[in-house]
Design a protein around this motif. Structure first.
Motif, mmCIF file in Angstrom:
data_model
loop_
_atom_site.group_PDB
_atom_site.id
_atom_site.type_symbol
_atom_site.label_atom_id
_atom_site.label_comp_id
_atom_site.label_asym_id
_atom_site.label_seq_id
_atom_site.Cartn_x
_atom_site.Cartn_y
_atom_site.Cartn_z
ATOM 1 N N ALA A 279 0.838 -1.188 0.000
ATOM 2 C CA ALA A 279 0.000 0.000 0.000
ATOM 3 C C ALA A 279 0.878 1.245 0.000
ATOM 4 C CB ALA A 279 -0.917 -0.003 1.219
ATOM 5 N N PRO A 280 0.399 2.378 -0.535
ATOM 6 C CA PRO A 280 1.261 3.579 -0.626
ATOM 7 C C PRO A 280 1.839 4.013 0.708
ATOM 8 C CG PRO A 280 -0.714 3.854 -1.965
ATOM 9 C CD PRO A 280 -0.903 2.581 -1.198
ATOM 10 N N GLN A 281 1.081 3.881 1.790
ATOM 11 C CA GLN A 281 1.595 4.325 3.078
ATOM 12 C C GLN A 281 2.626 3.369 3.670
ATOM 13 O OE1 GLN A 281 -1.516 3.724 2.319
ATOM 14 N NE2 GLN A 281 -2.518 2.321 3.761
ATOM 15 N N GLN A 282 2.755 2.161 3.100
ATOM 16 C CA GLN A 282 3.713 1.183 3.620
ATOM 17 C C GLN A 282 4.934 1.014 2.717
ATOM 18 O OE1 GLN A 282 1.459 -2.394 4.103
ATOM 19 N NE2 GLN A 282 0.251 -1.602 5.817
ATOM 20 N N ARG A 283 4.984 1.738 1.615
ATOM 21 C CA ARG A 283 6.077 1.531 0.663
ATOM 22 C C ARG A 283 7.400 2.050 1.195
ATOM 23 N NH1 ARG A 283 2.948 3.201 -4.988
ATOM 24 N NH2 ARG A 283 1.614 1.343 -5.055
ATOM 25 N N LYS A 284 7.356 3.131 1.962
ATOM 26 C CA LYS A 284 8.601 3.694 2.458
ATOM 27 C C LYS A 284 9.297 2.715 3.408
ATOM 28 C CE LYS A 284 8.799 8.025 3.072
ATOM 29 N NZ LYS A 284 8.627 9.424 3.554
ATOM 30 N N GLY A 285 8.539 2.099 4.303
ATOM 31 C CA GLY A 285 9.139 1.109 5.194
ATOM 32 C C GLY A 285 9.650 -0.103 4.440
ATOM 33 N N ARG A 286 8.912 -0.509 3.390
ATOM 34 C CA ARG A 286 9.369 -1.634 2.581
ATOM 35 C C ARG A 286 10.666 -1.293 1.840
ATOM 36 N NH1 ARG A 286 8.196 -6.870 3.393
ATOM 37 N NH2 ARG A 286 7.834 -8.048 1.468
ATOM 38 N N SER A 287 10.788 -0.047 1.406
ATOM 39 C CA SER A 287 12.010 0.352 0.707
ATOM 40 C C SER A 287 13.220 0.324 1.637
ATOM 41 C CB SER A 287 11.827 1.754 0.118
ATOM 42 O OG SER A 287 11.680 2.712 1.143
ATOM 43 N N VAL A 288 13.013 0.648 2.911
ATOM 44 C CA VAL A 288 14.118 0.579 3.880
ATOM 45 C C VAL A 288 14.612 -0.860 4.021
ATOM 46 C CG1 VAL A 288 14.767 0.954 6.276
ATOM 47 C CG2 VAL A 288 13.348 2.634 5.100
ATOM 48 N N ASP A 289 13.672 -1.805 4.110
ATOM 49 C CA ASP A 289 14.061 -3.213 4.178
ATOM 50 C C ASP A 289 14.785 -3.649 2.905
ATOM 51 O OD1 ASP A 289 12.818 -3.249 6.631
ATOM 52 O OD2 ASP A 289 10.920 -4.015 5.834
#
Length: 943
Positions: free
Chosen positions: A827-837
């Protein structure tokens, strides 16, 4: 019988004695037959308490018996319950003794570690919770210096003054027999002191609450008092400013008054005590040893720290009188005084210490006029003519180069061993005179390598006559440069020999550093000459090639290209038949040199290594890229003579012919190659050429023959299936891919093409089955997982795609391709955290970096997006998709200059990989298109 009648027999009763006896206490009837015994209350009767321990002890005492101690014979192992009734025998004692020895041995092993740990813990405990006696230990040691009079002056600890006063007052009241009543007003005032009022009284309300009436009715206006105070302060500062303007002396600086107030540092009692103690110690020091200059300096510095400049100047002045031959104390005395007073002090100092360079330099720095400084320094040279520092400062003050040259001439006469002065004089002289100066310097200082290097740099500079004659072409300029290089090389060889004769040996690292310095100063020929003359030092014969290549690589990374070029020259001269060295030298010239230099290196390389196919191909490509098609063809013709059956040369010649439009020549070259070389790549290129020309039947015929010879070459099956697909012959294409997958089960692109064919035909189930089968043959392959995920997304199964992605991440947890897909499947609001991983797991791959850049792009963070796009192409410049995304971004948000810069960088990098880039590059419609056009097509396809 009748007489006797009937006789009655009575059996005798037999009873055993043990049957009358009471059964043993532990007897259980039928125990041998498996019975289990139990006891009931009827067996033992009602329970009753026995005598207590106190009653037993009282009875024993009454009978006069000795009462034993219950713990006298208690075992250390607390044998009270289970082993309470056992006897402590000799074997028990021996076992205890053995166990004690084992415990003591183990304890001895760990004693040192345990004691160190306990000591460390105790030290930490003492540091965290110090005792009172340790806190005052230094004060206790100071008590040794107290005299008897000091001890006698200490008052008694119990001061009963207050208690005596109260007792006397009570006695006086008792004697007078009367007491005094406290006034009600006093009691009311005491009670109202701590009362908090929630409202103003009537008098305060009448005056608006800002004026406080006094007891007698007068009013106190604190605002007016504050304004009056500020006005008085302002008037005083204005008056001080006027006095300063009129020239009258004043002790108030009106401009810096408030700043001085803010800069005042309030010292605590502890700091004041430390200063007093230090002052006393330093006073004792200078009194006991008045000739010790550091003590006077420390005492003056302490007063400066205490903000007592007058006392500091007084102390340092006294120190100058006591230690007149110490230059440091005079220097500090000048530092603590005003410039005018400092000049007077330094005037006295040079009388006492005329040989101190430090004093003379300080005196010169106090002068504001250049002529005055010049006079001071020249006066200093009269006393200290052998000071290099004074000569340098004197020369630096001269504005006229001729005057500076005269001074330096005198300086080298006085100090002939100063290399720096000789070099400075040589820089000021004309080239002809500079040579004479350097020759004189070499005679005076034969152990200085700096003079030899300066001579080399001077020889590198052309003479005035040569500078007036301009070279008409590059050949003449190159010839003159080569002539100068030979002169400098000869000079540096003589320099190394002369230094060795004078027992001066510098290491390789030192010579390389000198060469890098020369290149940085603009003397490339001298730098190369130093490398050529000294690179052989301290290197074993078997390590020469490796060591010299490492030197060249290190110099290249540091930006010293001339030093690296010199290293390659030496390596090529020493190892002329090593094709790897020629290739590295050519790549270096291609990156840092000119096209002409690259062609020269490759031409020399193929002369020494005629069977090196790579060098021939690089030479032909350089000619081709430079636009010299006949030159490239001539190089390939010469390469055929040296390498008759070379696959690479055949393919290069065919590619050159096809790119220049000579298709028939290309076909003939490939036909000849199939007969002579007969390799799978040649058959594949032949089929591809026929396919490009539109001869699909001929291409299929060539492919059939090639598959018969090379059945495990997957590209043959792929091209065959693509031709059938282009002809819309789906069954034949399916058969071709099936044969290919069976013959080449490890070919990932072949499985993907077969699955895409089924997906295009609408048979999604079969496509999914093919990809699953491919994953069985090729476990932990992220490309197959990515294709399956993409197919589920294209067919509308978003949830199934996420499920496949989860399975894929378990099998390939560090795959950059899967992580790049995972970022945008969230989801758009979770992409930033996924990119960190993703960055943590696979942050070095351009696909992941591109994912992060696209996130910034979506948030319209332009500069960050541009920076991350640049990072992606830096991570792998051969990844074409990164260049496509960057150009797409610049087309939307960048200027024309930025777009052209991206295209130019991509043309220089010449990428060949990336899913979209490879598909676009290998498309038949794009054959022969330059990198610029391919980049535009890729940027248009990306989404």
């Amino acid at each position: 019988m009748s007489q006797l009648g009937t006789v009655k027999f009575v059996p005798l009763e037999t009873r055993y004695n043990f049957l009358k006896m009471q059964a043993p206490a532990s007897y259980v009837a039928g125990l041998g037959r498996g019975a289990s015994g139990f006891t009931t209350r009827s067996d033992i009767g009602p329970a009753r308490a026995g005598p207590s321990a106190e009653a037993v002890a009282a009875a024993q005492a009454k009978r006069g018996e000795e009462i034993p101690d219950p713990d006298a014979f208690q075992d250390p192992e607390n044998e009270r319950n289970l082993f309470a009734g056992t006897v402590y025998e000799a074997d028990d004692e021996e076992a205890d003794r053995i166990w004690d020895s084992v415990d003591s041995r183990i304890d001895g092993r760990r004693r040192a570690k345990r004691e160190a740990m306990e000591a460390e813990q105790a030290e930490k405990e003492r540091a965290n919770n110090p005792k009172i006696q340790t806190q005052f230990a230094d004060l206790k040691r100071g008590l040794e210096e107290l005299k008897d009079s000091d001890w006698n002056s200490i008052p008694e600890a119990g001061n009963m003054t207050g208690k005596r006063r109260k007792r006397n007052m009570r006695l006086e009241e008792n004697q007078n027999g009367r007491s005094y009543a406290v006034s009600d007003t006093v009691l009311a005032d005491a009670a109202g002191r701590n009362v908090l009022l929630s409202e103003l009284d009537a008098a305060q309300q009448e005056n608006g609450g800002f004026e406080t009436p006094a007891g007698d009715g007068t009013m106190t206006d604190f605002v007016s008092i504050g304004n009056a105070r500020d006005k008085v302060l302002s008037l005083r500062l204005d008056q001080a400013s006027k006095d300063q303007a009129n020239g009258s002396s004043t002790s108030v600086d009106p401009r810096g008054y408030m700043t001085a107030l803010n800069s005042q540092v309030l010292q605590t009692d502890a700091q004041i005590g430390d200063i007093k103690q230090a002052r006393q110690l330093l006073q004792n020091l200078i009194q006991s040893n008045p000739k010790h200059a550091p003590g006077w300096i420390a005492a003056a510095s302490l007063e400066v720290h205490a903000k007592k400049m007058v006392a500091a100047r007084k102390i340092i002045a006294e120190g100058c009188e006591k230690c007149p031959k110490n230059e440091d104390i005079w220097f500090h005395a000048a530092e603590l005084n005003t410039p005018e007073n400092a000049k007077i002090i330094l005037g006295k100092a040079v009388q006492q210490v005329p040989q101190s360079v430090k004093i003379w330099m300080k005196a010169a720095s106090l002068e504001t006029d250049a002529n005055a400084k010049r006079r001071v320094l020249r006066k200093a040279l009269e006393f200290i003519p052998n000071s290099v520092r004074l000569w340098k400062e004197t020369v630096n003050l001269e504005d006229d180069p001729e005057d500076a040259r005269i001074l330096l001439t005198r300086a080298v006469e006085v100090i002939p061993t100063s290399v720096e002065l000789w070099l400075t004089l040589a820089r000021l002289e004309t080239p002809e005179n500079a040579k004479k100066v350097l020759n004189s310097a070499r005679n005076k200082i034969p152990t200085s390598h700096e003079i030899w290097i300066a001579a080399g740099r001077l020889a590198e500079q052309p003479s005035q006559a040569e500078m007036e004659v301009k070279a008409e072409d590059d050949a003449e300029r190159a010839e003159r440069t080569a002539k100068l290089a030979k002169q400098v090389d000869k000079l540096m060889v003589g320099a190394v020999g002369s230094l060795k004769r004078n027992q001066v040996i510098l290491s390789r690292e030192q010579w390389l550093q000198e060469a890098e310095t020369c290149e940085a100063d603009g003397s490339p020929l001298t730098a190369q000459a130093i490398v050529k003359a000294t690179i052989h030092q301290d290197v074993e014969e078997e390590d020469r090639r490796t060591t010299w290549l490492e030197d060249a690589e290190r110099a290249e990374k540091g930006g010293f290209n001339e030093v690296a070029r010199a290293c390659f020259v030496v390596v090529l001269e020493t190892f002329p038949t090593n094709q790897g060295v020629w290739r590295k030298a050519a790549e270096f010239e291609k990156q840092h040199g000119t096209p002409q230099a690259v062609q020269e290196v490759l031409a020399r390389g193929v002369e020494h290594c005629p069977h090196a196919e790579v060098l021939w191909l690089m030479a032909a490509k350089e000619k081709w890229v430079g636009g010299d098609i006949p030159g490239a063809q001539a190089i390939l013709s010469e390469a055929f003579k040296q390498n008759e059956d070379s696959e690479s040369i055949f393919l290069a010649a065919a590619k050159l012919a096809s790119e220049t439009g000579e298709m028939e020549a290309a076909k003939q070259i490939l036909e000849k190659a199939r007969a002579q070389a007969n390799t799978d790549r040649i058959w594949m290129k032949s089929a591809v050429l026929e396919r490009q020309l539109g001869n699909l039947d001929a291409s299929l015929s060539i492919l059939d023959q090639a598959i018969t010879k090379f059945p495990t070459f997957d590209k043959l099956h792929m091209i065959r299936g693509q031709i059938f697909t282009a002809q819309n012959l789906i069954p034949q294409a399916r058969t071709a891919y099936a044969q290919g997958c069976k013959a080449c089960p490890r070919s990932i692109p072949l499985w993907i093409l077969a699955a895409r064919l089924e997906e295009t035909a609408g048979v999604t189930i079969k496509a999914r089955a093919l990809l699953e089968k491919a994953r069985l043959y090729n476990a932990k392959n992220d490309e197959l997982w990515a294709e399956s995920i993409g197919m589920e997304e294209r067919t509308g199964g978003a949830q199934q795609a996420k499920s496949l992605l989860a399975r894929a991440m378990q099998e390939c947890p560090t795959s950059p391709l899967l992580w790049s897909l995972a970022i945008f499947m969230e989801a758009p609001q979770q992409r930033k955290g996924r990119s960190v991983d993703a960055l943590k797991k696979a942050g070095e791959h351009p696909a992941v970096i591109l994912g992060v850049a696209r996130l910034f792009w979506a948030e319209r963070k332009i500069e960050k997006t541009r920076q991350w796009m640049a990072n992606a192409v830096k991570a792998d410049a051969d990844w074409g998709d990164a260049w496509g995304w960057w150009l797409k971004f610049e087309r939307q948000h960048g200027e024309a200059e930025r777009q052209e810069s991206v295209i130019a960088q991509c043309e220089k990098a010449d990428p060949h990989h990336g899913p979209v880039w490879q598909a676009t590059l290998k498309d038949l419609a794009n054959q022969g298109k330059p990198t610029r056009d391919i980049l535009e097509l890729v940027a248009a396809k990306l989404s």
